[in-house]
Design a protein around this motif. Structure first.
Motif, PDB file in Angstrom:
ATOM      1  N   ALA A 100      87.713 -44.654  -1.843  1.00  0.00           N
ATOM      2  CA  ALA A 100      86.373 -44.070  -1.976  1.00  0.00           C
ATOM      3  C   ALA A 100      85.449 -44.971  -2.785  1.00  0.00           C
ATOM      4  CB  ALA A 100      86.469 -42.696  -2.638  1.00  0.00           C
ATOM      5  N   LYS A 136      80.599 -37.487   8.022  1.00  0.00           N
ATOM      6  CA  LYS A 136      80.692 -38.566   7.041  1.00  0.00           C
ATOM      7  C   LYS A 136      80.008 -39.829   7.568  1.00  0.00           C
ATOM      8  CE  LYS A 136      85.186 -37.843   6.563  1.00  0.00           C
ATOM      9  NZ  LYS A 136      86.593 -38.038   6.157  1.00  0.00           N
ATOM     10  N   ASP A 178      85.674 -46.150  -6.633  1.00  0.00           N
ATOM     11  CA  ASP A 178      86.066 -44.955  -7.393  1.00  0.00           C
ATOM     12  C   ASP A 178      87.385 -45.278  -8.084  1.00  0.00           C
ATOM     13  OD1 ASP A 178      87.001 -42.512  -8.315  1.00  0.00           O
ATOM     14  OD2 ASP A 178      86.487 -41.422  -6.492  1.00  0.00           O
ATOM     15  N   ASP A 199      90.301 -43.186  -6.747  1.00  0.00           N
ATOM     16  CA  ASP A 199      90.665 -43.216  -5.326  1.00  0.00           C
ATOM     17  C   ASP A 199      90.219 -44.561  -4.758  1.00  0.00           C
ATOM     18  OD1 ASP A 199      91.002 -42.919  -2.585  1.00  0.00           O
ATOM     19  OD2 ASP A 199      89.905 -41.018  -2.462  1.00  0.00           O
ATOM     20  N   THR A 204      80.657 -39.155  -3.757  1.00  0.00           N
ATOM     21  CA  THR A 204      81.009 -40.047  -2.646  1.00  0.00           C
ATOM     22  C   THR A 204      80.184 -39.646  -1.436  1.00  0.00           C
ATOM     23  OG1 THR A 204      82.761 -38.623  -1.799  1.00  0.00           O
ATOM     24  CG2 THR A 204      83.388 -40.261  -3.497  1.00  0.00           C
TER      25      THR A 204
END
Length: 164
Positions: A94, A67, A88, A91, A55
């Motif tokens: 993500a 980030k 993802d 998640d 990620t």
């Protein structure tokens, strides 16, 4: 500094930065002509082996940056066809980075260029001093990984080192 004819003695931490900047410039000089969208900041993404399936947040941690900054770098590479992002499954918040064929080529080219820089350092210092430098850098940084196998990096790229 402006107005000074000679550099100041004792760079303090600047000497480490000079070595890093020289290495980055050498990598970019080698890779840039084949990948004109690549900028120096993008090299941060390739500080880890295999970004496939990571990620942006994970890449940011490994690169030691925010980030948000990593997201900008990833977005630029996505716009230029080097990678895509997909949800993802583990998640829902993500998104996973997936390299395109161009992205895989870029990653291989960057790793090859890094191997060339390391080889040039080894040639300059000699194997024993280079291995000592590598050990000292590991001790300073707390990194414990082995020196990348330069021969294996070259073999995976299908190139040979030229002889002088």
């Amino acid at each position: 500094l402006p107005g000074r004819s000679e550099p100041r003695a004792g760079r303090r931490l600047g000497l480490l930065r000079v070595a890093l900047d020289q290495a980055g410039a050498a990598v970019l000089a080698r890779v840039g002509p084949s990948h004109p969208a690549l900028r120096p900041a993008h090299l941060q993404i390739f500080r880890v082996d295999g970004i496939e399936g990571a990620t942006s947040a994970e890449l940011a941690v490994h690169a030691g940056m925010t980030k948000q900054s990593m997201h900008e770098l990833v977005t630029h590479l996505e716009r230029n066809g080097y990678l895509t992002r997909e949800p993802d499954p583990g998640d829902t918040r993500a998104r996973l980075v997936r390299l395109t064929p161009s992205g895989h080529a870029l990653e291989r080219d960057v790793h090859l260029a890094i191997a060339e820089v390391l080889e040039s350092w080894r040639d300059r210092l000699g194997p024993e001093r280079f291995d000592t430098l590598w050990s000292i850098l590991q001790e300073i940084t707390g990194e414990t990984g082995p020196l990348p196998d330069l021969t294996e990096i070259r073999r995976s790229r299908g190139t040979r080192r030229s002889t002088r």
